[in-house]
Design an enzyme around this catalytic site. Structure first.
Site, PDB file in Angstrom:
ATOM      1  N   ASN A  24       6.711   8.328 -10.819  1.00  0.00           N
ATOM      2  CA  ASN A  24       7.020   7.076 -11.507  1.00  0.00           C
ATOM      3  C   ASN A  24       5.791   6.675 -12.314  1.00  0.00           C
ATOM      4  O   ASN A  24       4.796   6.237 -11.743  1.00  0.00           O
ATOM      5  CB  ASN A  24       7.381   6.005 -10.465  1.00  0.00           C
ATOM      6  CG  ASN A  24       7.582   4.640 -11.084  1.00  0.00           C
ATOM      7  OD1 ASN A  24       7.637   4.500 -12.305  1.00  0.00           O
ATOM      8  ND2 ASN A  24       7.699   3.627 -10.232  1.00  0.00           N
ATOM      9  N   LYS A  81       5.432   4.228 -14.302  1.00  0.00           N
ATOM     10  CA  LYS A  81       5.320   2.776 -14.524  1.00  0.00           C
ATOM     11  C   LYS A  81       4.993   2.515 -16.010  1.00  0.00           C
ATOM     12  O   LYS A  81       5.441   3.273 -16.868  1.00  0.00           O
ATOM     13  CB  LYS A  81       4.307   2.170 -13.557  1.00  0.00           C
ATOM     14  CG  LYS A  81       4.621   2.581 -12.102  1.00  0.00           C
ATOM     15  CD  LYS A  81       3.870   1.836 -11.054  1.00  0.00           C
ATOM     16  CE  LYS A  81       4.256   2.355  -9.677  1.00  0.00           C
ATOM     17  NZ  LYS A  81       3.622   1.613  -8.585  1.00  0.00           N
ATOM     18  N   HIS A 101      12.778  -1.061  -7.633  1.00  0.00           N
ATOM     19  CA  HIS A 101      11.356  -0.900  -7.325  1.00  0.00           C
ATOM     20  C   HIS A 101      10.768  -2.271  -6.967  1.00  0.00           C
ATOM     21  O   HIS A 101      11.163  -3.286  -7.540  1.00  0.00           O
ATOM     22  CB  HIS A 101      10.614  -0.292  -8.517  1.00  0.00           C
ATOM     23  CG  HIS A 101       9.243   0.157  -8.154  1.00  0.00           C
ATOM     24  ND1 HIS A 101       8.195  -0.734  -8.050  1.00  0.00           N
ATOM     25  CD2 HIS A 101       8.759   1.363  -7.806  1.00  0.00           C
ATOM     26  CE1 HIS A 101       7.110  -0.068  -7.668  1.00  0.00           C
ATOM     27  NE2 HIS A 101       7.436   1.211  -7.508  1.00  0.00           N
ATOM     28  N   GLU A 158       8.170  -3.681  -7.800  1.00  0.00           N
ATOM     29  CA  GLU A 158       7.616  -4.417  -8.948  1.00  0.00           C
ATOM     30  C   GLU A 158       8.742  -5.103  -9.737  1.00  0.00           C
ATOM     31  O   GLU A 158       8.554  -6.186 -10.279  1.00  0.00           O
ATOM     32  CB  GLU A 158       6.796  -3.463  -9.830  1.00  0.00           C
ATOM     33  CG  GLU A 158       5.496  -3.074  -9.131  1.00  0.00           C
ATOM     34  CD  GLU A 158       5.037  -1.645  -9.385  1.00  0.00           C
ATOM     35  OE1 GLU A 158       5.454  -1.033 -10.376  1.00  0.00           O
ATOM     36  OE2 GLU A 158       4.239  -1.144  -8.553  1.00  0.00           O
ATOM     37  N   GLY A 206      -0.068   1.285  -4.646  1.00  0.00           N
ATOM     38  CA  GLY A 206      -1.228   1.066  -5.508  1.00  0.00           C
ATOM     39  C   GLY A 206      -2.437   0.499  -4.790  1.00  0.00           C
ATOM     40  O   GLY A 206      -3.384   0.046  -5.414  1.00  0.00           O
ATOM     41  N   SER A 241       0.819   5.060  -2.356  1.00  0.00           N
ATOM     42  CA  SER A 241      -0.501   5.701  -2.256  1.00  0.00           C
ATOM     43  C   SER A 241      -0.447   7.146  -1.761  1.00  0.00           C
ATOM     44  O   SER A 241      -1.323   7.585  -1.016  1.00  0.00           O
ATOM     45  CB  SER A 241      -1.441   4.858  -1.388  1.00  0.00           C
ATOM     46  OG  SER A 241      -1.650   3.598  -1.984  1.00  0.00           O
TER      47      SER A 241
HETATM   48  P1  13P Z   1       1.333   4.466  -5.938  1.00  0.00           P
HETATM   49  O1  13P Z   1       1.558   5.926  -5.649  1.00  0.00           O
HETATM   50  O2  13P Z   1       0.458   4.235  -7.137  1.00  0.00           O
HETATM   51  O3  13P Z   1       0.903   3.708  -4.733  1.00  0.00           O
HETATM   52  O4  13P Z   1       2.755   3.865  -6.367  1.00  0.00           O
HETATM   53  C1  13P Z   1       3.870   4.163  -5.601  1.00  0.00           C
HETATM   54  C2  13P Z   1       5.072   3.698  -6.321  1.00  0.00           C
HETATM   55  O5  13P Z   1       5.251   2.511  -6.512  1.00  0.00           O
HETATM   56  C3  13P Z   1       6.007   4.703  -6.838  1.00  0.00           C
HETATM   57  O6  13P Z   1       7.177   4.119  -7.296  1.00  0.00           O
END
Ligand code: 13P
Length: 246
Positions: free
Chosen positions: A6, A8, A91, A93, A169, A209
């Site tokens: 992803n 983002k 997601h 977010e 993250g 992560s």
């Molecule tokens: P990270 O791997 O950056 O923690 O993000 C995970 C994520 O939100 C994947 O959709």
């Protein structure tokens, strides 16, 4: 096994095409055990699609309406027309910054299924909920509200991603035991509603992560069927290493 990257809101178009090519070309030469998916920003989808032969394409979201006066929105049929086969929905977010809830997500899932694409449905608790021992209840509510209204045929197209929000993250990963425990819980929940075969066939991805250094110990668990990767998916080398952890 599925590993999805992803991206983002990262990479401009040229950078995105370059990264997609690098990942695709590697797995063309070195076939992976896992199905590999990348989810670039909407505006890259059509161009990135032209660079892909073995890696699959996903969007990061889709609209809750089919078409019409919804300025700035992108419909499931538009996504489908780029060549994408998957759509990430729910997601954390999207949930926290854009107020998406599971009733809305149910609508989006139905529209994505109508276009014969596969939703990657994200669920997961925030830190406060885990600390107050509410995590199972939170995930249960998300899964029930967004997915239990589907028919068994519709459900068979669903991929679930468990992403504990406190691990996204932050550099803090769920321990392999925490991931396994929640994945088994989700699979049981699906078994109780859709039956044994649906539960067995379901892919449940872990996200939060995930890095080359910890992917193997997470993926090793019996109920972890792959990963949804954020930051590490922005670097071809790291993403490839994660895919190769199987
Ligand atoms: P990270 O791997 O950056 O923690 O993000 C995970 C994520 O939100 C994947 O959709």
């Amino acid at each position: 096994m599925i590993v999805a990257g992803n991206w983002k809101m990262n990479k401009n178009l040229q950078e995105g095409i370059e990264l997609a090519k690098e990942v695709n070309d590697f797995f063309k030469e070195n076939p992976a055990e896992a199905e590999v998916i990348i989810a670039p920003p909407y505006i890259h989808l059509a161009d990135v699609a032209r660079s892909l032969s073995i890696v699959k394409l996903s969007s990061q979201n889709s609209a809750s309406e089919t078409s019409g006066a919804y300025t700035g929105e992108i419909s499931a049929s538009m996504i489908k027309s780029t060549g994408a086969e998957y759509v990430i929905l729910g997601h954390s977010e999207r949930r926290s910054y854009f107020g998406e809830d599971d009733d809305l997500l149910f609508r989006k899932i139905k529209l994505v299924l109508e276009q014969e694409m596969k939703p990657i449905f994200c669920c997961g608790e925030v830190l406060k909920e885990r600390e107050s021992d509410m995590h199972f209840e939170v995930v249960k509510n998300q899964v029930e509200t967004a997915l239990f209204g589907l028919s068994p045929e519709e459900f068979s197209e669903i991929v679930i991603a468990y992403e504990p929000v406190w691990a996204i993250g932050t550099g803090v990963t769920a321990t392999p035991a925490q991931a396994q425990e929640m994945h088994a819980f989700i699979r049981d929940l699906i078994r109780s509603k859709f039956g044994e075969t649906a539960a067995d066939d379901l892919s449940i991805l872990y996200g939060g992560s995930c890095k080359p250094s910890n992917a193997r110990e997470i993926f090793e668990n019996p109920d972890v069927d792959g990963g949804l990767i954020g930051g590490a998916a922005l670097h071809a080398e790291d993403f490839i290493k994660i895919v190769q952890s199987f």
